[in-house]
Design a protein around this motif. Structure first.
Motif, PDB file in Angstrom:
ATOM      1  N   LEU A 353       2.900  14.808  -4.499  1.00  0.00           N
ATOM      2  CA  LEU A 353       3.640  13.627  -4.948  1.00  0.00           C
ATOM      3  C   LEU A 353       2.708  12.421  -4.985  1.00  0.00           C
ATOM      4  O   LEU A 353       2.088  12.071  -3.981  1.00  0.00           O
ATOM      5  N   GLU A 355       2.553   8.490  -5.447  1.00  0.00           N
ATOM      6  CA  GLU A 355       3.423   7.323  -5.376  1.00  0.00           C
ATOM      7  C   GLU A 355       2.620   6.037  -5.528  1.00  0.00           C
ATOM      8  O   GLU A 355       1.560   5.876  -4.919  1.00  0.00           O
ATOM      9  N   ALA A 359      -0.553   6.988  -8.827  1.00  0.00           N
ATOM     10  CA  ALA A 359       0.101   7.704  -9.924  1.00  0.00           C
ATOM     11  C   ALA A 359      -0.533   7.392 -11.270  1.00  0.00           C
ATOM     12  O   ALA A 359      -0.398   8.164 -12.225  1.00  0.00           O
ATOM     13  N   ARG A 403       5.959   9.114  -8.683  1.00  0.00           N
ATOM     14  CA  ARG A 403       6.899   8.036  -8.383  1.00  0.00           C
ATOM     15  C   ARG A 403       6.110   6.742  -8.531  1.00  0.00           C
ATOM     16  O   ARG A 403       5.199   6.475  -7.754  1.00  0.00           O
ATOM     17  N   HIS A 405       6.631   3.719  -7.957  1.00  0.00           N
ATOM     18  CA  HIS A 405       6.656   2.766  -6.841  1.00  0.00           C
ATOM     19  C   HIS A 405       6.952   3.542  -5.568  1.00  0.00           C
ATOM     20  O   HIS A 405       7.930   4.294  -5.499  1.00  0.00           O
ATOM     21  N   SER A 406       6.125   3.350  -4.559  1.00  0.00           N
ATOM     22  CA  SER A 406       6.314   4.069  -3.306  1.00  0.00           C
ATOM     23  C   SER A 406       7.554   3.556  -2.584  1.00  0.00           C
ATOM     24  O   SER A 406       7.771   2.349  -2.469  1.00  0.00           O
ATOM     25  N   ASN A 407       8.389   4.506  -2.094  1.00  0.00           N
ATOM     26  CA  ASN A 407       9.575   4.089  -1.344  1.00  0.00           C
ATOM     27  C   ASN A 407       9.300   4.003   0.151  1.00  0.00           C
ATOM     28  O   ASN A 407      10.207   3.889   0.959  1.00  0.00           O
ATOM     29  N   SER A 412       0.285   2.461  -2.425  1.00  0.00           N
ATOM     30  CA  SER A 412      -0.122   3.768  -2.924  1.00  0.00           C
ATOM     31  C   SER A 412       0.050   4.794  -1.812  1.00  0.00           C
ATOM     32  O   SER A 412      -0.299   4.528  -0.652  1.00  0.00           O
ATOM     33  N   THR A 428       2.611  12.918   4.403  1.00  0.00           N
ATOM     34  CA  THR A 428       2.327  11.784   3.522  1.00  0.00           C
ATOM     35  C   THR A 428       1.165  10.991   4.101  1.00  0.00           C
ATOM     36  O   THR A 428       1.068  10.800   5.321  1.00  0.00           O
TER      37      THR A 428
END
Length: 527
Positions: A353, A355, A359, A403, A405-407, A412, A428
């Motif tokens: 993933l 983010e 990305a 994604r 924008h990182s949640n 990043s 992560t």
């Protein structure tokens, strides 16, 4: 010092370029396969042209080989699947001879259209046969081109200069790219064949393109079409071309390549309406120097800096991109290494993933690094080149997710999730100050840990006294704790710890830690 073998005749500037960058070079063209096999283990890289055939047994024998460089475009003389399995990068030099080949394509088309070789021979004999060589004008006609890559696009440019309309068959370019080139795209070959006056092909020879120009294709073409092939022999069915030339369906042809090379004999040689050259597409002084220097520089850059350019079995990364990617490649390595050493069972799925800012970067090199580092603890011989193949061979699904924008509150972040037969693990990470890797979540539990040295991972139920017991066991074993990172979601729930230790942790100490009440899992990760 890396060592490179140049096994084909090549411009001396290639050897000079390698030496100038600090690479040891041996120039030994003309070796037999047996001779080559005996010396290949001594080399980190090999530079070739078309004479050297790097078959599976030769690549298998080259136990230290890291890179194969082809001074030119075509690599049908290299067993790329075997090279990939062995972790050897295969790169070519696709730009050095592009202009030269495009010019020869135009030359052969004009020579075929105007019977120039036959007219030259006749005039040399004093015959002066003005009426015997009635030609065809190209201006205003339709050029059909199959393949609009590096060479094909230059061919288009030159034929547009002859005031021809260009119709292209190329499933791999967009409508916008076709508009930029000034060509009309044809969606199918069935629609393509009847519209063209001159045909030129510029694709590699692969199963999908072998004999793509065949008897059925000639049947659908206009009478009087001109055929040119400066790409690869075998793209055009020579037996079908022979019949089409004899019948007049094809007015003339210009061939630089043949199904069997060197072409010492060929039925097509009997015909007067064919122009032949002996695979001269790249045979200009300028092109020879360009491709030789280009491949030498690429080999040196890879062996000395890790820069990958024009690779055919790994995502290419320019030196400029590598500067931006390197911190994320390091982070990907740490995350993959962590999961790879924590995992105990067969992997079914790997998701990477991306983010936030990462990305927007080239993702394939990062994914390859994750796969490489994740699979290495479980399998021998894994590297950046063959990791995707090894994953595919083992039926592991590899997925990239984005994604923007990182949640998690970071500009990043990079996440890796593995799914096995009995569980799912996810990790992560992010970059501190844009360069230092940090683990920021494990199995969706927030934490901050530094992935370096020896890192002890403990999963447990949150309960009083556990940290003290773990610390006591490590202290009694004379193992110093450098950092102790804790994470949990709620009081009394599942918790984790990442403990940086200054010494290795013996098996008996690991067993003591595992036996502590409320401890679920203990693993040691070595970076």
């Amino acid at each position: 010092m890396p060592k490179v073998l140049i096994s084909d005749k090549m411009s001396s500037e290639a050897e000079a370029a390698l030496k100038a960058r600090g690479v040891d070079v041996d120039y030994k063209p003309g070796l037999s396969p047996e001779e080559l096999k005996s010396i290949l283990p001594a080399y980190d890289g090999i530079a070739i042209r078309s004479a050297t055939k790097l078959t599976a047994d030769l690549i298998d024998a080259a136990t230290n080989l890291k890179v194969i460089g082809r001074a030119g475009i075509g690599v049908d003389n290299v067993d790329i699947p075997t090279a990939s399995k062995r972790g050897v990068i295969v790169m070519n030099a696709p730009f050095g001879n592009a202009a030269t080949t495009a010019e020869l394509t135009v030359a052969l088309a004009l020579a075929a259209a105007r019977h120039i070789p036959a007219a030259t021979a006749s005039t040399r004999l004093g015959k002066w046969e003005k009426n015997g060589f009635m030609g065809r004008e190209l201006c205003g006609k339709v050029l059909g081109i199959i393949g609009t890559g590096n060479i094909g696009s230059l061919v288009v440019e030159r034929f547009l200069g002859l005031k021809m309309r260009v119709l292209a068959f190329d499933p791999f370019i967009s409508k916008q790219r076709a508009e930029d080139l000034g060509v009309s795209l044809c969606p199918t070959l069935d629609e393509f064949w009847p519209q063209i006056d001159v045909l030129t092909v510029h694709t590699p020879l692969i199963p999908a393109t072998r004999h793509i120009v065949n008897a059925a294709a000639f049947e659908r073409m206009k009478k009087g079409v001109i055929i040119v092939n400066c790409a690869r022999g075998g793209i055009i069915d020579e037996a079908a071309l022979y019949e089409a030339l004899k019948s007049g369906k094809v007015f003339a042809a210009g061939l630089d390549v043949f199904e069997v090379e060197p072409a010492r004999s060929n039925p097509l040689f009997e015909l007067d309406n064919v122009v032949f050259t002996p695979h001269l597409g790249a045979s200009t002084h300028e092109a020879q120097v360009k491709v030789a220097v280009q491949i030498a520089e690429q080999i040196a850059d890879y062996l000395l800096k890790g820069t990958v350019q024009n690779a055919l079995n790994i995502p290419a990364v320019s030196e400029g991109e590598l500067v931006t990617l390197r911190p994320y490649l390091n982070l990907a390595d740490k995350l993959g290494t962590t999961l790879g050493q924590l995992n105990e069972s067969g992997i079914k799925r790997i998701e990477v993933l991306f983010e936030g800012e990462v990305a927007a970067l080239s993702r394939k090199p990062i994914t390859n690094m994750v796969l490489n580092s994740l699979l290495k603890p479980m399998l021998s011989g894994v590297n950046l080149v063959n990791a995707p193949l090894i994953a595919e061979e083992r039926g592991i699904e590899v997925v990239e997710a984005v994604r923007r924008h990182s949640n998690k509150g970071f500009t990043s972040a990079l996440g890796v999730t593995i799914t096995t037969e009995d569980r799912e693990r996810c990790i992560t990470g992010t970059l501190l100050y844009g360069k230092e890797p940090r683990i920021v979540a494990m199995n969706n539990i927030p934490i901050e840990a530094t992935p370096e040295g020896s890192l002890l991972f403990v999963a447990n139920n949150d309960a009083p006294g556990l940290i003290g017991r773990v610390g006591t066991i490590l202290g009694e074993a004379q193992i110093n704790i450098a950092n102790f990172h804790l994470g949990r979601k709620e009081i009394g729930g599942r918790a984790i710890a990442f403990i940086n230790v200054d010494q290795d942790v013996p098996r008996e100490v690991m067993e003591k830690l595992t036996s502590v009440p409320n401890v679920i899992e203990v693993k040691l990760v070595r970076y």
